[in-house]
Scaffold this motif. Structure first.
Motif, PDB file in Angstrom:
ATOM      1  N   ALA A 493      33.636 115.825 -64.283  1.00  0.00           N
ATOM      2  CA  ALA A 493      33.831 114.368 -64.235  1.00  0.00           C
ATOM      3  C   ALA A 493      34.513 114.025 -62.913  1.00  0.00           C
ATOM      4  N   THR A 494      34.255 112.829 -62.444  1.00  0.00           N
ATOM      5  CA  THR A 494      34.783 112.372 -61.152  1.00  0.00           C
ATOM      6  C   THR A 494      35.768 111.230 -61.385  1.00  0.00           C
ATOM      7  N   LEU A 495      36.960 111.364 -60.786  1.00  0.00           N
ATOM      8  CA  LEU A 495      37.979 110.319 -60.882  1.00  0.00           C
ATOM      9  C   LEU A 495      37.911 109.479 -59.619  1.00  0.00           C
ATOM     10  N   SER A 496      37.830 108.128 -59.800  1.00  0.00           N
ATOM     11  CA  SER A 496      37.748 107.205 -58.668  1.00  0.00           C
ATOM     12  C   SER A 496      38.836 106.152 -58.777  1.00  0.00           C
ATOM     13  N   PHE A 497      39.223 105.584 -57.614  1.00  0.00           N
ATOM     14  CA  PHE A 497      40.281 104.587 -57.548  1.00  0.00           C
ATOM     15  C   PHE A 497      39.788 103.375 -56.775  1.00  0.00           C
ATOM     16  N   LEU A 498      40.097 102.159 -57.318  1.00  0.00           N
ATOM     17  CA  LEU A 498      39.749 100.902 -56.662  1.00  0.00           C
ATOM     18  C   LEU A 498      41.039 100.142 -56.387  1.00  0.00           C
ATOM     19  N   PRO A 499      41.496 100.065 -55.105  1.00  0.00           N
ATOM     20  CA  PRO A 499      42.739  99.347 -54.801  1.00  0.00           C
ATOM     21  C   PRO A 499      42.629  97.874 -55.194  1.00  0.00           C
ATOM     22  N   LYS A 500      43.755  97.324 -55.550  1.00  0.00           N
ATOM     23  CA  LYS A 500      43.797  95.907 -55.908  1.00  0.00           C
ATOM     24  C   LYS A 500      43.315  95.074 -54.729  1.00  0.00           C
ATOM     25  N   GLY A 501      42.421  94.113 -55.015  1.00  0.00           N
ATOM     26  CA  GLY A 501      41.891  93.230 -53.983  1.00  0.00           C
ATOM     27  C   GLY A 501      40.718  93.806 -53.203  1.00  0.00           C
ATOM     28  N   SER A 502      40.306  95.066 -53.515  1.00  0.00           N
ATOM     29  CA  SER A 502      39.183  95.720 -52.805  1.00  0.00           C
ATOM     30  C   SER A 502      37.944  95.740 -53.694  1.00  0.00           C
ATOM     31  N   THR A 503      36.827  96.032 -53.085  1.00  0.00           N
ATOM     32  CA  THR A 503      35.570  96.164 -53.835  1.00  0.00           C
ATOM     33  C   THR A 503      34.962  97.551 -53.670  1.00  0.00           C
ATOM     34  N   LYS A 504      35.678  98.425 -53.020  1.00  0.00           N
ATOM     35  CA  LYS A 504      35.139  99.745 -52.724  1.00  0.00           C
ATOM     36  C   LYS A 504      35.929 100.819 -53.444  1.00  0.00           C
ATOM     37  N   ALA A 527      49.407 102.904 -54.763  1.00  0.00           N
ATOM     38  CA  ALA A 527      49.249 101.443 -54.684  1.00  0.00           C
ATOM     39  C   ALA A 527      48.719 100.931 -56.016  1.00  0.00           C
ATOM     40  N   ASP A 528      48.855  99.628 -56.207  1.00  0.00           N
ATOM     41  CA  ASP A 528      48.298  98.995 -57.398  1.00  0.00           C
ATOM     42  C   ASP A 528      46.767  99.139 -57.365  1.00  0.00           C
ATOM     43  N   GLY A 529      46.156  99.320 -58.532  1.00  0.00           N
ATOM     44  CA  GLY A 529      44.698  99.377 -58.575  1.00  0.00           C
ATOM     45  C   GLY A 529      44.158  99.928 -59.873  1.00  0.00           C
ATOM     46  N   TYR A 530      42.869 100.229 -59.865  1.00  0.00           N
ATOM     47  CA  TYR A 530      42.144 100.629 -61.073  1.00  0.00           C
ATOM     48  C   TYR A 530      41.713 102.091 -60.950  1.00  0.00           C
ATOM     49  N   TRP A 531      41.817 102.787 -62.086  1.00  0.00           N
ATOM     50  CA  TRP A 531      41.378 104.183 -62.165  1.00  0.00           C
ATOM     51  C   TRP A 531      40.269 104.310 -63.226  1.00  0.00           C
ATOM     52  N   ARG A 532      39.291 105.184 -62.913  1.00  0.00           N
ATOM     53  CA  ARG A 532      38.230 105.414 -63.910  1.00  0.00           C
ATOM     54  C   ARG A 532      37.579 106.784 -63.663  1.00  0.00           C
ATOM     55  N   PHE A 533      36.977 107.294 -64.746  1.00  0.00           N
ATOM     56  CA  PHE A 533      36.195 108.529 -64.670  1.00  0.00           C
ATOM     57  C   PHE A 533      34.696 108.179 -64.739  1.00  0.00           C
ATOM     58  N   THR A 534      33.876 108.925 -63.990  1.00  0.00           N
ATOM     59  CA  THR A 534      32.404 108.806 -64.067  1.00  0.00           C
ATOM     60  C   THR A 534      31.799 110.197 -64.216  1.00  0.00           C
ATOM     61  N   TYR A 535      30.631 110.220 -64.806  1.00  0.00           N
ATOM     62  CA  TYR A 535      29.901 111.481 -64.994  1.00  0.00           C
ATOM     63  C   TYR A 535      28.517 111.295 -64.376  1.00  0.00           C
TER      64      TYR A 535
END
Length: 554
Positions: A493-504, A527-535
């Motif tokens: 699984a791959t962990l990704s991060f999206l910083p607050k205010g970004s789209t990448k 930094a503030d932001g979103y975390w998620r896993f993808t497969y």
């Protein structure tokens, strides 16, 4: 040399022949046996085939300084002389060829001549030299004193649709030798033949005609093929005639009549193997034309049918796909005496072959690529832009179009295509529609499927978190098994991060799920932001993406 063939008086022998004598001898080589060593030579006497009261013979001399002063002949029946020719005339000065003078033609006694009856007679030829030497060749030839066959007034008229043939007529006569008198020949059967051109060596037999009391003949010869010459043949070996008549007369092509043809076909498009029915009626000046063979042609397939009493006809045939770039059907008379034509447009599409390769990616993208070509027919070529479709079905009965493109289909090249669309588990095929030139086709249904997967919502702890502290992000990877879900172990699984205010999104790292499908990864909070896993799926699984978890970093 046989003594009975030649009688000669004593003369001086020349051992060297003059050039002139050799030249003459070359034209009458068979007669050299009738010449002694040196001296005069006599060739073979040949009857004139057109005027049989005359003959020609070659004569020369090898005696130095001597010339031929006279060539004479006698005509015998056994030992009885029936005619004498005191002096044969040279055909042209210096030619060495001698013939019966024009005013001395041999004739029957009834025509003022001395020969009692028609027949064949021996010819003895005598040559006199200027030195007094005389040589005679007995049996130098045979006089064919017989009548020559001739068809007088021979003619044949042009066939018409009323007569359906040509009338040939004339008079068979025997031409008397010497006098040229014409004797009618009655009761003689003349063989007739129809030829395609003058001198046709293989005419079609056309029966016989018998001469009447005055030698005249007339008959109508049916003409049902493309022939233009009437040939006559008759051989006679009796009653003073020894000849074969070969005569020809031209009658030209038939005189036709125009007919009106109305016809319809039961289809405008005929698929390969289907039958086409063409029916219609033939009239002339409004009246039905019965009993006429009609050629019906549809895309290189022909059949012949005959009109009925009302002038109607029906033909059933199977057109050939690919026989022409512009197929059609047509109707015309097959006989010689009618002309007319009608036709109609027709579509006979060629068969198309599609060779696709269809794949289903882990992200649900379906790709169909391959090549296609139409049936090739020798001597013809067809090319056309065609729609090509990627279709989907869940049950192989109802199909839905997912993607459409265009491809050139022709009869020579395999042309490539590529189609993509979003899909899922089910059946896929590639199809083309039917047009005037090409028959619609569909590839075999290809079953494609993958196993569905999912990731639970990522949970990042602690929350909130101090900047620079360790953050633990966890999710569970599962796969569908029947109606339930079970852990998908040992898959990355791959962990990704999206910083607050970004789209990448940026990748933070990869982790392998444990035996329970649990994917856990520790990262430093920055930094503030979103975390998620993808497969990203596998050769058997679809991709999956979990919901994101927002983390407040203080």
């Amino acid at each position: 040399m046989r003594a009975d063939l030649i009688t000669r008086r004593p003369m001086a022998l020349s051992l060297v022949a003059s050039a002139a004598a050799l030249a003459l001898a070359a034209g009458a080589a068979p007669a050299l046996a009738a010449q002694a060593a040196g001296g005069p030579g006599i060739g073979i006497a040949v009857t004139d085939p057109q005027q049989r009261g005359s003959f020609t013979v070659g004569a020369w001399t090898d005696t130095p300084g001597a010339t031929i002063t006279k060539v004479s002949a006698v005509v015998r029946n056994g030992s009885t002389v029936v005619a004498e020719v005191p002096a044969l005339a040279e055909t042209t000065p210096g030619s060495g060829r001698y013939q019966v003078p024009a005013d001395g033609k041999l004739k029957l006694t009834e025509d003022g001549g001395s020969i009692p009856e028609l027949g064949r007679y021996a010819i003895d030829v005598t040559v006199d030299e200027s030195n007094g030497t005389q040589v005679t060749r007995a049996n130098a030839g045979t006089l064919d004193f017989t009548m020559r066959l001739q068809a007088k007034g021979l003619s044949s008229d042009r066939p018409t649709w009323e007569t359906r043939g040509t009338t040939v007529k004339g008079t068979l006569v025997g031409i008397q030798p010497g006098s040229g008198d014409q004797v009618p020949l009655s009761g003689r059967a003349i063989d007739l033949g129809l030829g395609q051109h003058w001198g046709d060596t293989t005419p079609d037999p056309a029966g016989t005609v018998t001469t009447g009391a005055d030698g005249a003949f007339s008959t109508v010869v049916p003409v049902n093929a493309y022939t233009y010459v009437m040939q006559l043949r008759h051989t006679m070996r009796e009653n003073g005639v020894d000849d074969t008549l070969l005569a020809e007369t031209s009658f030209g092509g038939p005189q036709t009549r125009r007919v009106d043809i109305t016809a319809t076909a039961d289809k405008k498009r005929v698929l390969p193997g289907e039958k086409l029915t063409v029916s219609g009626r033939v009239t002339h000046q409004g009246a039905p034309v019965a009993g006429v063979p009609m050629v019906v042609d549809a895309a290189a397939r022909k059949t012949t049918v005959t009109t009925d009493a009302d002038g109607r006809f029906t033909a059933v045939l199977t057109p050939a796909a690919g026989a022409s770039d512009y197929p059609s059907w047509s109707v015309r008379p097959d006989g010689l005496y009618e002309e007319g034509y009608t036709a109609g447009s027709l579509e006979v599409p060629r068969e198309v072959t599609v060779r696709p390769s269809i794949t289903l990616a882990s992200n649900g993208t379906v790709t169909a690529k391959g090549t296609t070509r139409a049936t090739h027919a020798s001597g013809t070529y067809a090319s056309e832009w065609q729609a090509i479709r990627l279709e989907y079905s869940g049950d192989k009965r109802t199909w839905k179009t997912l993607a459409t493109s265009e491809v050139i289909i022709d009869t020579v090249n395999w042309n490539a295509f590529r189609l993509t669309a979003r899909g899922g588990n089910g059946y896929y095929r590639v199809t083309t529609p039917t047009t005037g030139k090409f028959l619609g086709t569909a590839s075999s249904p290809a079953p494609l499927s993958r196993i569905s997967t999912r990731l639970t919502t990522a949970n990042a702890t602690p929350e909130p978190v101090k900047k620079g502290a360790t953050l633990t992000v966890a999710a569970t990877l599962t796969e569908r098994s029947g109606s339930t879900w079970r852990p998908l172990a040992q898959h990355w699984a791959t962990l990704s991060f999206l910083p607050k205010g970004s789209t990448k999104w940026s990748i933070a790292g990869h982790v392998r799920a444990d035996a329970k499908g649990k994917a856990v990864m520790k990262v430093r909070a920055g930094a503030d932001g979103y975390w998620r896993f993808t497969y990203t799926g596998s050769s058997r699984h679809y991709d999956a993406a979990g919901a994101s978890d927002y983390v407040d970093v203080r």
